[in-house]
Design an enzyme around this catalytic site. Structure first.
Site, PDB file in Angstrom:
ATOM      1  N   SER A 196       1.136  -1.368   0.035  1.00  0.00           N
ATOM      2  CA  SER A 196      -0.045   0.089  -0.140  1.00  0.00           C
ATOM      3  C   SER A 196       1.641   1.350   0.405  1.00  0.00           C
ATOM      4  CB  SER A 196      -1.068   0.098   1.261  1.00  0.00           C
ATOM      5  OG  SER A 196      -1.825   0.713   1.159  1.00  0.00           O
ATOM      6  N   ASP A 319      -3.881  -5.158   6.469  1.00  0.00           N
ATOM      7  CA  ASP A 319      -4.423  -5.285   4.969  1.00  0.00           C
ATOM      8  C   ASP A 319      -3.342  -6.997   4.705  1.00  0.00           C
ATOM      9  OD1 ASP A 319      -5.874  -6.820   2.974  1.00  0.00           O
ATOM     10  OD2 ASP A 319      -5.301  -5.187   1.619  1.00  0.00           O
TER      11      ASP A 319
END
Length: 379
Positions: A196, A319
Site C-alpha cells: 500500500s 490488510d
C-alpha cells in the site's frame, strides 16, 4: 502568488506536518487545504499556483511535504519536481494527478524521478466534498511521508547516522518477533505480493531484484485506483522482464506472468480441475480497500493448497493479516518488509507481530529471498 497560513500553536506534542499545496486552481487549493487542515497533525503553511512559485516557496519556508499538481502554467509539476527536491533535501513530494491513463503514467514516471507518492486529484469541488475516501487517503499519505521527511532531516543533521524510515507512531509493540520455520520441502507454486503506502517504489525494487521468473505466476495487489493499476502493471513488467498486465475475469493463470489486481476490483484465484482461473469481483471493500490483499491470499491458500510464497510490503493498516493467517495455516510461507525500511509498518507489521512470518527483511533482501525460494524448484 503566495498564500501563507498561520502556524498552529499552544498544543502539546510534535509540531504539525508542514505542507505546501501547489495547484493552478484556486478552488482546488482551497479544498485541499481545508481537507488537510481538518487533521490537527497537519498544517498547510503555504500554497502556490505553479511550479516556479512552489520552488520559491520551499527555499524560504520550512516544508515537510509538497502536494504537487502535474499540469500547470508557467512551470508544470514534472519540471518542478527535481528542483523542489534539490532546493530542500529530504522534502517529500506527493503528485496530484487526474484519474486518467495520462495522469497515471506521469505519476509512475514521477515516482521513478524522486516523488514519494501520488494521490488521485479531485476533478471538481463536489468530488472532494462527497469523497471521504479521498480525504482519508490524502491525510494518511501526508502524515506518513511527513514522518519520513523529518526522519531523513534528522539523519542528515547527524552525519554518519542512518535513522530508520518509520512513522512517528508505532502500531505494534517493540520486542522480538517470533518467526515460523520454513518447511524443508516447501516449494512455492506461485508468488503473492501485497502493498500500500510506499508500495510502488518498493515493488519496482523487488521486481528488479527478482528478475524474470519463467515457471511461476506472480499475483500483486497494491492499493491503487483504476487506471493507475494499468500503468503499474506496465512498469512491473519493465522492471522484471516478465509479461505483466491487470488481471481479467475468467483468465486462465499461466506461468511466467505477473497479474495485478485492477483498481476497484478484488482479485481472487480459483482451482477448476487442473487449471487456476482468475476472478474479479466487487464484493464490499475489506480494510477500507478494494482491491484488498486478504481476499487474494485466502483464495490462493485454497487454489494452491498452501504452496504460496507471500510477501507483504510497506503499507498502512492491517490488510493481509487475516488472509495471511489462513495462508500460514494451509502451509504457505510469508515474508514481510522490516520496520526500518518501510514507509509505514502497518501491513507488514501486522503479519510480523502476528507470528505469521518466516522472515522479516529489509527491502534490499526481499528480492534475493524470493529468488532463493523459487530456485529450490530447479534444484
Amino acid at each position: 502568488m503566495r498564500e501563507i497560513g498561520l502556524q498552529k500553536g499552544g498544543t502539546a506534542g510534535p509540531a504539525p506536518i508542514r505542507v505546501l499545496v501547489v495547484d493552478d486552481s484556486h478552488v482546488i487549493r482551497g479544498l485541499l487545504t481545508r481537507s488537510l487542515d481538518s487533521d490537527p497533525a497537519i498544517k498547510v503553511v503555504a500554497s502556490a499556483s505553479n511550479g516556479k512559485a512552489a520552488i520559491d516557496e520551499v527555499t524560504k519556508t520550512e516544508i515537510d511535504v509538497v502536494v504537487l499538481d502535474i499540469e500547470m502554467p508557467v512551470m508544470d509539476g514534472m519540471t518542478a519536481l527535481p528542483q523542489l527536491l534539490a532546493a530542500r533535501p529530504g522534502i517529500q513530494v506527493i503528485m496530484a494527478s487526474t484519474l486518467t491513463l495520462k495522469g497515471a503514467s506521469i505519476s509512475m514516471k514521477a515516482l521513478s524521478r524522486g516523488a514519494a507518492d501520488y494521490v488521485p486529484k479531485p476533478s471538481s469541488t463536489g468530488e472532494v466534498h462527497s469523497a471521504e475516501d479521498f480525504k482519508r487517503e490524502l491525510i494518511s499519505k501526508v502524515k506518513s511521508w511527513g514522518a519520513v521527511a523529518r526522519r531523513r532531516r534528522g539523519s542528515a543533521a547527524r552525519p554518519g547516522t542512518d535513522a530508520p524510515i518509520v512513522p512517528a507512531a508505532r502500531r505494534f509493540p517493540a520486542g522480538p518477533i517470533k518467526l515460523r520455520e520454513v518447511p524443508t520441502l516447501f516449494r512455492p507454486d506461485c508468488i503473492a505480493i501485497g502493498s500500500s503506502t510506499g508500495g510502488p517504489q518498493a515493488l519496482f525494487k523487488v521486481f528488479q531484484m527478482i528478475g524474470k521468473v519463467t515457471h511461476l505466476p506472480i499475483f500483486v495487489t497494491q492499493h491503487m485506483p483504476a487506471t493507475f493499476t494499468t500503468i503499474l502493471a506496465e512498469h512491473l513488467g519493465q522492471a522484471s522482464g516478465m509479461g505483466a498486465a491487470e488481471a481479467k475475469d475468467g483468465e486462465v493463470v499461466a506461468p511466467g506472468r505477473i497479474y495485478v489486481a485492477p483498481g476497484d476490483f478484488h482479485m481472487t484465484v480459483h482451482a477448476e480441475g487442473i487449471r487456476r482461473v482468475l476472478r474479479l469481483d466487487k464484493e464490499p471493500p475489506e480494510n477500507f480497500c478494494r482491491p484488498a490483499v486478504d481476499p487474494m491470499l485466502r483464495s490462493l491458500a485454497k487454489a494452491y493448497n498452501g504452496k504460496v510464497l507471500a510477501v507483504i510490503l510497506t503499507g498502512m493498516g492491517v490488510d493481509g493479516m487475516k488472509g495471511g493467517r489462513e495462508l500460514a495455516a494451509a502451509g504457505g510461507v510469508i515474508a514481510a518488509q522490516d520496520e526500518a525500511t518501510s514507509v509505514v509498518w502497518g501491513m507488514p507489521g501486522a503479519v510480523a507481530s502476528g507470528g505469521l512470518c518466516s522472515a522479516v527483511l529489509p527491502l534490499s533482501d526481499i528480492g534475493p529471498y524470493v529468488r532463493k525460494a523459487i530456485s529450490r524448484m530447479a534444484a
